[in-house]
Design an enzyme around this catalytic site. Structure first.
Site, PDB file in Angstrom:
ATOM      1  N   HIS A 260      82.346  20.857  46.645  1.00 45.94           N
ATOM      2  CA  HIS A 260      81.573  20.251  46.934  1.00 45.94           C
ATOM      3  C   HIS A 260      82.816  19.012  47.938  1.00 45.94           C
ATOM      4  CE1 HIS A 260      80.335  15.547  48.141  1.00 45.94           C
ATOM      5  NE2 HIS A 260      79.702  15.616  48.936  1.00 45.94           N
TER       6      HIS A 260
ATOM      7  N   HIS B 285      69.103  20.827  46.796  1.00 47.88           N
ATOM      8  CA  HIS B 285      70.183  21.020  47.431  1.00 47.88           C
ATOM      9  C   HIS B 285      71.581  20.827  46.423  1.00 47.88           C
ATOM     10  CE1 HIS B 285      73.404  17.381  47.611  1.00 47.88           C
ATOM     11  NE2 HIS B 285      73.171  17.232  49.204  1.00 47.88           N
TER      12      HIS B 285
HETATM   13  O1  G3P Z   1      73.876  19.129  53.412  1.00 47.13           O
HETATM   14  C1  G3P Z   1      73.187  17.692  53.133  1.00 47.13           C
HETATM   15  C2  G3P Z   1      73.950  17.100  52.191  1.00 47.13           C
HETATM   16  O2  G3P Z   1      74.573  17.752  51.518  1.00 47.13           O
HETATM   17  C3  G3P Z   1      75.101  17.142  52.758  1.00 47.13           C
HETATM   18  O3  G3P Z   1      76.140  15.529  51.443  1.00 47.13           O
HETATM   19  O4  G3P Z   1      77.411  14.790  50.848  1.00 47.13           O
HETATM   20  O5  G3P Z   1      75.806  16.045  49.578  1.00 47.13           O
HETATM   21  O6  G3P Z   1      77.244  17.496  51.006  1.00 47.13           O
HETATM   22  P1  G3P Z   1      76.453  15.988  51.294  1.00 47.13           P
HETATM   23 MG    MG Z   2      76.637  19.066  51.223  1.00 41.85          MG
END
Ligand code: G3P
Ligand code: MG
Length: 246
Positions: free
Chosen positions: A54, A12
């Site tokens: 992000h 992630h």
């Molecule tokens: O794509 C899954 C996740 O990344 C969504 O939340 O805020 O971490 O981008 P965020």
């Molecule tokens: Mg994300």
């Protein structure tokens, strides 16, 4: 285009538990830790260059300020996006989507590309991402996801050759209609170990893969997999891979 589906463990924002999120360093670390896919967030500069970032603004993850959409690529390229995480990563630069695609191709990594537009910029951001993807001769295995239904509708139109995933905190009552409208192959949902197996079964019966973010402990991943989730996005892919959960 023949696509491989996402594996059980996706890094992630790269391996963002141990390197600054959404950077080349985090992607390289994800590959070194054994991840086969990464998730990255993609926004766009004022002059239309898709970049990995992000937040809408630059404050948390760079030494700059303001919104990503307000700075040109030349200005974004001056910023340090590593020091906030650790001095070891001082001088890390904001990566462009092209940088990310080049690296993922060379490392044989798949990409869950999350379209992360500044508010009001959903369509132009998707169009700029589409332009980059159309210019390339080859692409890694990919899924395009977004919290923005407008962005996914646009992606279905402009980047129809890459599969889509609808992204929610919690699946809304009209999840079936929304996923059908963008021909989504997956639902990406916030890690919620209260997500019931019967609900996951219902998503599966609708033909959707079910993936959860952000899953950072072995215990949470085990619960989710036992309930039938197809994969998880983790800041610590190595932790889950070493536990044999891949
Ligand atoms: O794509 C899954 C996740 O990344 C969504 O939340 O805020 O971490 O981008 P965020
Ligand atoms: Mg994300």
């Amino acid at each position: 285009m023949k696509q491989k589906s996402m594996p059980r463990i996706t890094a992630h924002r790269g391996a963002s538990g141990n390197a600054p999120e959404n950077t080349i360093a985090a992607i390289e670390l994800a590959a070194a830790e054994g991840a086969e896919w990464i998730e990255v967030d993609v926004n766009v500069s004022s002059d239309g260059i898709p970049v990995l970032h992000h937040d809408d603004d630059l404050d948390r993850c760079t030494d700059g300020q303001g919104l990503v959409i307000e700075l040109s690529m030349a200005e974004l390229a001056q910023l340090d996006t590593g020091s906030w995480f650790s001095k070891r990563y001082r001088g890390e630069r904001i990566a462009t989507l092209d940088d990310c695609l080049n690296l993922c191709e060379s490392l044989n990594l798949g990409i869950n590309l999350e379209i992360k537009p500044c508010s009001g910029w959903e369509i132009p951001t998707t169009d700029q991402i589409a332009a980059v993807l159309h210019r390339r001769h080859t692409l890694p295995n990919m899924v395009i996801s977004s919290f923005s239904h407008a962005a996914l509708l646009r992606a279905a139109e402009k980047i129809e050759f890459i599969p889509r995933a609808s992204l929610f905190l919690v699946a809304p009552p009209d999840w079936q209609q929304l996923t059908e409208e963008v021909s989504a192959i997956n639902l990406h949902l916030q890690d919620n170990t209260l997500l019931e197996k019967s609900t996951i079964d219902e998503f599966h019966r609708a033909g959707l893969g079910v993936y959860c973010y952000t899953v950072n402990t072995i215990e949470d991943a085990q619960v989710l997999f036992a309930q039938g989730v197809d994969g998880v996005f983790s800041n610590y892919p190595k932790l889950l891979i070493d536990a044999g959960l891949d």
